[in-house]
Enzyme design. Structure first.
Site, mmCIF file in Angstrom:
data_model
loop_
_atom_site.group_PDB
_atom_site.id
_atom_site.type_symbol
_atom_site.label_atom_id
_atom_site.label_comp_id
_atom_site.label_asym_id
_atom_site.label_seq_id
_atom_site.Cartn_x
_atom_site.Cartn_y
_atom_site.Cartn_z
ATOM 1 N N ARG A 172 0.831 -1.203 0.000
ATOM 2 C CA ARG A 172 0.000 0.000 0.000
ATOM 3 C C ARG A 172 0.871 1.260 0.000
ATOM 4 O O ARG A 172 0.407 2.328 -0.392
ATOM 5 C CB ARG A 172 -0.889 0.028 1.255
ATOM 6 C CG ARG A 172 -1.980 -1.014 1.271
ATOM 7 C CD ARG A 172 -2.633 -1.101 2.649
ATOM 8 N NE ARG A 172 -3.229 0.143 3.124
ATOM 9 C CZ ARG A 172 -4.454 0.573 2.821
ATOM 10 N NH1 ARG A 172 -5.208 -0.146 2.023
ATOM 11 N NH2 ARG A 172 -4.911 1.704 3.307
ATOM 12 N N ARG A 176 9.909 5.550 -3.256
ATOM 13 C CA ARG A 176 10.290 6.471 -4.338
ATOM 14 C C ARG A 176 11.734 6.894 -4.231
ATOM 15 O O ARG A 176 12.207 7.184 -3.135
ATOM 16 C CB ARG A 176 9.482 7.769 -4.243
ATOM 17 C CG ARG A 176 8.037 7.620 -4.300
ATOM 18 C CD ARG A 176 7.427 9.006 -4.603
ATOM 19 N NE ARG A 176 5.989 8.852 -4.551
ATOM 20 C CZ ARG A 176 5.250 9.249 -3.525
ATOM 21 N NH1 ARG A 176 5.808 9.862 -2.503
ATOM 22 N NH2 ARG A 176 3.959 9.054 -3.547
ATOM 23 N N ARG A 249 -9.001 -6.440 13.337
ATOM 24 C CA ARG A 249 -8.300 -5.601 14.292
ATOM 25 C C ARG A 249 -9.225 -4.455 14.666
ATOM 26 O O ARG A 249 -9.937 -3.891 13.817
ATOM 27 C CB ARG A 249 -7.013 -5.029 13.678
ATOM 28 C CG ARG A 249 -5.984 -6.080 13.369
ATOM 29 C CD ARG A 249 -5.489 -6.814 14.585
ATOM 30 N NE ARG A 249 -4.621 -5.975 15.420
ATOM 31 C CZ ARG A 249 -4.155 -6.374 16.600
ATOM 32 N NH1 ARG A 249 -4.489 -7.555 17.103
ATOM 33 N NH2 ARG A 249 -3.360 -5.573 17.289
ATOM 34 N N ARG A 280 -0.130 5.485 16.338
ATOM 35 C CA ARG A 280 0.066 6.824 15.781
ATOM 36 C C ARG A 280 -0.741 7.839 16.564
ATOM 37 O O ARG A 280 -1.652 7.481 17.307
ATOM 38 C CB ARG A 280 -0.280 6.868 14.293
ATOM 39 C CG ARG A 280 -1.686 6.459 13.948
ATOM 40 C CD ARG A 280 -1.878 6.359 12.418
ATOM 41 N NE ARG A 280 -3.140 5.691 12.133
ATOM 42 C CZ ARG A 280 -3.479 5.203 10.938
ATOM 43 N NH1 ARG A 280 -2.665 5.304 9.916
ATOM 44 N NH2 ARG A 280 -4.631 4.600 10.767
ATOM 45 N N GLU A 306 -3.877 6.283 18.848
ATOM 46 C CA GLU A 306 -4.521 5.050 18.396
ATOM 47 C C GLU A 306 -3.820 3.838 18.986
ATOM 48 O O GLU A 306 -2.608 3.691 18.841
ATOM 49 C CB GLU A 306 -4.468 4.947 16.861
ATOM 50 C CG GLU A 306 -5.220 6.061 16.183
ATOM 51 C CD GLU A 306 -5.340 5.863 14.669
ATOM 52 O OE1 GLU A 306 -5.037 4.764 14.179
ATOM 53 O OE2 GLU A 306 -5.739 6.837 14.002
ATOM 54 N N TYR A 354 -9.887 -5.132 2.844
ATOM 55 C CA TYR A 354 -9.180 -3.913 3.278
ATOM 56 C C TYR A 354 -9.342 -2.855 2.189
ATOM 57 O O TYR A 354 -8.417 -2.525 1.470
ATOM 58 C CB TYR A 354 -7.709 -4.280 3.504
ATOM 59 C CG TYR A 354 -6.826 -3.274 4.213
ATOM 60 C CD1 TYR A 354 -7.289 -2.045 4.661
ATOM 61 C CD2 TYR A 354 -5.484 -3.576 4.444
ATOM 62 C CE1 TYR A 354 -6.451 -1.155 5.301
ATOM 63 C CE2 TYR A 354 -4.635 -2.699 5.083
ATOM 64 C CZ TYR A 354 -5.121 -1.483 5.506
ATOM 65 O OH TYR A 354 -4.275 -0.609 6.135
ATOM 66 N N ASP A 356 -10.040 0.816 0.552
ATOM 67 C CA ASP A 356 -9.969 2.262 0.760
ATOM 68 C C ASP A 356 -11.321 2.866 0.375
ATOM 69 O O ASP A 356 -12.129 2.223 -0.299
ATOM 70 C CB ASP A 356 -8.862 2.866 -0.104
ATOM 71 C CG ASP A 356 -7.470 2.568 0.449
ATOM 72 O OD1 ASP A 356 -7.353 2.420 1.686
ATOM 73 O OD2 ASP A 356 -6.522 2.484 -0.338
#
Ligand code: UDP
Length: 373
Positions: A172, A176, A249, A280, A306, A354, A356
């Site tokens: 995901r 770069r 989860r 996070r 979280e 999962y 988006d």
């Protein structure tokens, strides 16, 4: 004759899009949700002028022009670009993995040097065909980045060793060899101005919605109201967990209103070491007030820590655990679902995927087109 053509169970993105399309095709639709509000897990709540992402941070991004055209009918999007910062025991790194990350990690300056460093670490690890998340991560970015920025975070997030997780999860994230901190490779990205709740309310305009309505407590009665049902809750819950529970989860959010204008200077800081108990911290104002000056005009800020945990009955399911074991169990539930000819199962929970947000919308649009043709 039933009173409605469709009963939509769940007022999240899948349900709202399907309801909009069916209504626009001349169908009569009733939407219900167990929560006292619409918008499912994209729900945002106004706290002191800040839209708090109550069920976890959602950043809209897509390469699908049809989906972008669709969502922008219901909201104006700002120019938010997601650039999370990783905090490993107080050392900060840029995400996703790009030249800024490689420079900080190794002191390399050119893309060739970065590529050579990754190649050297991949070769030392001896991975040819990555078979799990750990091997996939090392072969993408090398062992140093895996150890500092991936391993701890992933094991906290998923509660499983990286060797037991599917490789696709780490794919995901872009890698770069350019100086670019944009987390997503997407043509279109942003946050709806006014919050996601307002966007979903706009999708549901003119459609009958019953909130705080428990589907399973009144299933027979509710089913009898409509010819067809669109169910967007958890597929195993629909079948009363008769084949055993699928694993999810869950996340616990510890949200605080702070009496300062700026806590961490960014919307998302990922704590990638194993020792920090949270995964996070989200500082919600920076999704909307992208500039220091604008953000500091608001004297307060809202943050959410979280904490990831294994789902158990009574918790909110957030992430399907898409490993082989759960995949096989889901297939069995899907067979049961196919036999329920009156019911369409959709969305992250209904399809145990999962997804988006843009993929959820694309899937609801495709299903509606097929159904309403
Ligand atoms: N990940 C990581 N370190 C990070 C951020 C993400 O190792 O700092 C891994 C982790 O395994 C996570 C996956 O990448 O589950 C996908 O991250 P993403 O940000 O897409 O997760 P989401 O926002 O859906 O929670």
């Amino acid at each position: 004759m039933a009173a409605y053509d469709y009963l939509v169970v769940g007022a999240g993105l899948y349900g709202a899009v399907f309801a909009r399309e069916a209504t626009d095709a001349g169908k009569k639709v009733l939407v219900i949700d167990i929560r006292p509000n619409v918008a499912g897990n994209v729900y945002t709540e106004d706290v002191e002028g800040i839209h708090v992402h109550k069920y976890g941070a959602h950043i809209f991004h897509t390469n699908n022009a049809q989906v972008w055209d669709y969502v922008t009918r219901f909201a104006t999007f700002n120019r938010f670009t997601n650039s999370p910062v990783a905090n490993f025991h107080g050392e900060l790194y840029s995400l996703p993995f790009n030249m800024y990350t490689f420079n900080k990690m190794w002191g390399v300056v050119t893309p060739e040097e970065a590529a050579a460093k990754i190649e050297e670490q991949r070769r030392e690890a001896g991975i040819t065909e990555p078979a799990n998340l750990e091997e996939q991560a090392i072969s993408l970015v090398g062992t140093d980045i895996y150890e500092k920025l991936i391993k701890g975070y992933t094991e906290k997030q998923w509660g499983r060793p990286c060797t037991e997780l599917p490789a696709f999860i780490i794919k995901r994230l872009p890698v770069r060899l350019t100086f670019d901190n944009n987390y997503f490779n997407a043509l279109y990205q942003g946050i709806p101005v006014g919050g996601y709740t307002a966007m979903v309310e706009n999708m549901l305009e003119g459609i009958e919605v019953r909130l705080s309505c428990d589907y399973f407590a009144n299933k027979e009665e509710l089913d009898a109201l409509a010819d067809r049902v669109v169910y967007t809750g958890a597929i195993d819950a629909y079948f009363n967990y008769q084949l055993g529970p699928l694993e999810y989860r869950s996340v616990r959010f510890e949200t605080e209103l702070l009496d300062k204008p700026n806590f961490q200077g960014n919307a998302a800081v990922n704590y990638t070491d194993r020792e920090t108990p949270w995964t996070r911290i989200i500082e919600h104002k920076w999704f909307e007030f992208g500039k220091d000056a604008e953000g500091n005009d608001l004297p307060k800020t809202v943050i959410s820590r979280e904490y990831s945990s294994e789902w158990k009955p009574g918790d909110e399911p957030y992430y399907p655990v898409n490993d082989a074991k759960n995949g096989a169990l889901y297939e069995k539930y899907r067979e049961l679902a196919e036999a329920e000819t009156k019911v369409i199962f959709g969305g992250r929970l209904g399809e145990y995927k999962y997804y988006d947000m843009d993929a959820v919308i694309a899937s609801a649009l495709a299903k509606a087109a097929e159904e309403l043709a």
